[in-house]
Design a protein around this motif. Sequence first.
Motif, PDB file in Angstrom:
ATOM      1  N   THR A   1       0.840  -1.195   0.000  1.00 61.49           N
ATOM      2  CA  THR A   1       0.000   0.000   0.000  1.00 61.49           C
ATOM      3  C   THR A   1       0.875   1.245   0.000  1.00 61.49           C
ATOM      4  OG1 THR A   1      -1.766  -1.106   1.230  1.00 61.49           O
ATOM      5  CG2 THR A   1      -1.712   1.301   1.342  1.00 61.49           C
ATOM      6  N   ASP A   2       0.472   2.266  -0.738  1.00 63.88           N
ATOM      7  CA  ASP A   2       1.148   3.563  -0.667  1.00 63.88           C
ATOM      8  C   ASP A   2       0.665   4.279   0.586  1.00 63.88           C
ATOM      9  OD1 ASP A   2       2.606   3.251  -3.034  1.00 63.88           O
ATOM     10  OD2 ASP A   2       0.923   3.965  -4.251  1.00 63.88           O
ATOM     11  N   PHE A   3       1.445   4.182   1.657  1.00 61.77           N
ATOM     12  CA  PHE A   3       1.076   4.758   2.942  1.00 61.77           C
ATOM     13  C   PHE A   3       1.632   6.168   3.109  1.00 61.77           C
ATOM     14  CE2 PHE A   3       0.605   0.293   4.519  1.00 61.77           C
ATOM     15  CZ  PHE A   3      -0.641   0.426   5.125  1.00 61.77           C
ATOM     16  N   THR A   4       0.881   6.984   3.838  1.00 60.14           N
ATOM     17  CA  THR A   4       1.405   8.206   4.436  1.00 60.14           C
ATOM     18  C   THR A   4       1.109   8.116   5.926  1.00 60.14           C
ATOM     19  OG1 THR A   4       1.008   9.534   2.457  1.00 60.14           O
ATOM     20  CG2 THR A   4       1.313  10.721   4.528  1.00 60.14           C
ATOM     21  N   VAL A   5       2.170   8.092   6.735  1.00 60.17           N
ATOM     22  CA  VAL A   5       2.037   7.965   8.184  1.00 60.17           C
ATOM     23  C   VAL A   5       2.724   9.159   8.840  1.00 60.17           C
ATOM     24  CG1 VAL A   5       2.484   6.520  10.198  1.00 60.17           C
ATOM     25  CG2 VAL A   5       2.078   5.451   7.964  1.00 60.17           C
ATOM     26  N   GLU A   6       1.980   9.897   9.648  1.00 62.17           N
ATOM     27  CA  GLU A   6       2.545  11.041  10.365  1.00 62.17           C
ATOM     28  C   GLU A   6       2.569  10.736  11.856  1.00 62.17           C
ATOM     29  OE1 GLU A   6       0.743  14.754   9.443  1.00 62.17           O
ATOM     30  OE2 GLU A   6       0.845  14.444   7.267  1.00 62.17           O
ATOM     31  N   VAL A   7       3.720  10.922  12.476  1.00 61.61           N
ATOM     32  CA  VAL A   7       3.900  10.704  13.906  1.00 61.61           C
ATOM     33  C   VAL A   7       4.399  12.004  14.513  1.00 61.61           C
ATOM     34  CG1 VAL A   7       4.994   9.296  15.689  1.00 61.61           C
ATOM     35  CG2 VAL A   7       4.518   8.300  13.432  1.00 61.61           C
ATOM     36  N   ASP A   8       3.512  12.713  15.217  1.00 57.49           N
ATOM     37  CA  ASP A   8       3.847  14.033  15.775  1.00 57.49           C
ATOM     38  C   ASP A   8       4.448  14.941  14.712  1.00 57.49           C
ATOM     39  OD1 ASP A   8       2.930  13.083  18.159  1.00 57.49           O
ATOM     40  OD2 ASP A   8       4.871  12.983  19.145  1.00 57.49           O
ATOM     41  N   GLY A   9       3.886  14.880  13.508  1.00 59.62           N
ATOM     42  CA  GLY A   9       4.337  15.744  12.417  1.00 59.62           C
ATOM     43  C   GLY A   9       5.447  15.168  11.560  1.00 59.62           C
ATOM     44  N   ARG A  10       6.132  14.129  12.027  1.00 60.67           N
ATOM     45  CA  ARG A  10       7.163  13.471  11.216  1.00 60.67           C
ATOM     46  C   ARG A  10       6.483  12.523  10.241  1.00 60.67           C
ATOM     47  NH1 ARG A  10       8.601  12.967  16.463  1.00 60.67           N
ATOM     48  NH2 ARG A  10       8.259  10.706  16.479  1.00 60.67           N
ATOM     49  N   ARG A  11       6.920  12.536   8.993  1.00 62.19           N
ATOM     50  CA  ARG A  11       6.174  11.827   7.954  1.00 62.19           C
ATOM     51  C   ARG A  11       6.965  10.656   7.369  1.00 62.19           C
ATOM     52  NH1 ARG A  11       2.823  14.814   3.188  1.00 62.19           N
ATOM     53  NH2 ARG A  11       1.709  15.444   5.053  1.00 62.19           N
ATOM     54  N   ILE A  12       6.263   9.540   7.222  1.00 67.73           N
ATOM     55  CA  ILE A  12       6.731   8.394   6.438  1.00 67.73           C
ATOM     56  C   ILE A  12       5.810   8.316   5.225  1.00 67.73           C
ATOM     57  CG2 ILE A  12       7.112   5.904   6.385  1.00 67.73           C
ATOM     58  CD1 ILE A  12       7.193   6.025   9.491  1.00 67.73           C
ATOM     59  N   GLU A  13       6.376   8.360   4.042  1.00 65.68           N
ATOM     60  CA  GLU A  13       5.555   8.370   2.830  1.00 65.68           C
ATOM     61  C   GLU A  13       6.217   7.462   1.795  1.00 65.68           C
ATOM     62  OE1 GLU A  13       2.911  11.669   0.395  1.00 65.68           O
ATOM     63  OE2 GLU A  13       4.739  12.293   1.438  1.00 65.68           O
ATOM     64  N   GLU A  14       5.783   6.209   1.769  1.00 66.01           N
ATOM     65  CA  GLU A  14       6.354   5.233   0.848  1.00 66.01           C
ATOM     66  C   GLU A  14       5.481   3.976   0.856  1.00 66.01           C
ATOM     67  OE1 GLU A  14       9.887   2.941   2.313  1.00 66.01           O
ATOM     68  OE2 GLU A  14      10.015   4.619   3.737  1.00 66.01           O
ATOM     69  N   PRO A  15       5.666   3.107  -0.123  1.00 64.26           N
ATOM     70  CA  PRO A  15       4.918   1.849  -0.119  1.00 64.26           C
ATOM     71  C   PRO A  15       5.298   0.998   1.092  1.00 64.26           C
ATOM     72  CG  PRO A  15       5.861   2.272  -2.284  1.00 64.26           C
ATOM     73  CD  PRO A  15       6.481   3.259  -1.334  1.00 64.26           C
ATOM     74  N   GLY A  16       4.304   0.347   1.665  1.00 57.27           N
ATOM     75  CA  GLY A  16       4.577  -0.470   2.845  1.00 57.27           C
ATOM     76  C   GLY A  16       3.673  -1.683   2.901  1.00 57.27           C
ATOM     77  N   ILE A  17       4.067  -2.617   3.752  1.00 57.32           N
ATOM     78  CA  ILE A  17       3.293  -3.845   3.940  1.00 57.32           C
ATOM     79  C   ILE A  17       2.299  -3.678   5.073  1.00 57.32           C
ATOM     80  CG2 ILE A  17       3.462  -6.286   4.597  1.00 57.32           C
ATOM     81  CD1 ILE A  17       6.139  -6.372   3.121  1.00 57.32           C
ATOM     82  N   LEU A  18       2.728  -3.005   6.151  1.00 54.41           N
ATOM     83  CA  LEU A  18       1.810  -2.820   7.274  1.00 54.41           C
ATOM     84  C   LEU A  18       2.265  -1.660   8.142  1.00 54.41           C
ATOM     85  CD1 LEU A  18       3.108  -3.947  10.227  1.00 54.41           C
ATOM     86  CD2 LEU A  18       2.877  -6.119   9.018  1.00 54.41           C
ATOM     87  N   VAL A  19       1.306  -1.138   8.903  1.00 52.98           N
ATOM     88  CA  VAL A  19       1.553  -0.156   9.955  1.00 52.98           C
ATOM     89  C   VAL A  19       0.887  -0.670  11.219  1.00 52.98           C
ATOM     90  CG1 VAL A  19       1.291   2.219  10.735  1.00 52.98           C
ATOM     91  CG2 VAL A  19       1.483   1.738   8.291  1.00 52.98           C
TER      92      VAL A  19
END
Length: 298
Positions: free
Chosen positions: A179-197
């Motif tokens: 999945t093309d994920f966008t994950v923000e943790v206290d404003g820090r961003r992970i934006e890339e394909p991933g298997i799970l969060v």
Amino acid sequence: MTPEIDLLVNPCSGRGRAAVTAVRLKERLREAGANVRVLVGHSAADSRRLARLSAADRPRALVAVGGDGLVHQAVQGVTGTGVPLAVVPTGTGNDIARAFGRPGRSVRDTAAAILAGRTRAADAVRLRLDDGTERYFLSVLACGFDARVNERVNGFRFGVGRAGYVVGLLAELRSFTPTDFTVEVDGRRIEEPGILVAVGNTSAYGGGMHICPDAVPDDGLLDVVFLRAAPLARFVRLFPLVFSGGHTGLDQVVVERGRSVTIRGQAGAAYADGERIGPPPLVCDVVPGAVEMLDLTS
């Protein structure tokens, strides 16, 4: 003053073991002088309704007799109320019970611990869904591959736990794509394909898989584990590490900690405490000390 104790029961949990345990616990508590009310939920929504009614009546404790799914419904009732929650595990996974200490071996010991009333404050996680509704969870939210495995496992006729999860995992591998994920943790961003969060308030789900091994349920923080896209054959080889928590040292795994987590992506339905929640976007905010957990260890 006579203690008022509510038992919230899923009679189907553990193939009927919950019902037997609840009867024995009710009898022992009454012998010890407590007034006991048994609340039997006939569905998740019914259990959630009963938990809220119980909390409104301010009993000495609400005791969830069942698996993690029932505990999830109980959490909807007690969060923020100060009503202590006890967990008597009779399900398959029982990850929440392990996180907060399993009860003593006998019903007598469990009843004594409930009446002793030793508590510890635990964080809850407020989950905001895209439709504007809110839920709370106590252990782990899973989004992506592991949630899709959960979808499969829930349709199985046999019990879950480790064996069921592994069977579901192997079945899901045949059709899964990252999945093309966008994950923000206290404003820090992970934006890339991933298997799970995974977003963890406690460490484990799925019957002892330590997806967030360093998560602590009373530190005011959430642990986030993001598994980057990789060949699924490699994922299968590395999967056993999740039972020890050894996966977090791999280059394929990103670990973050924070107070607020936002997940976006076309990942299908997420699960929290093993219960189906809904698809992203999802916002998870830690609520420090929101649940009083009864210590049932002897």
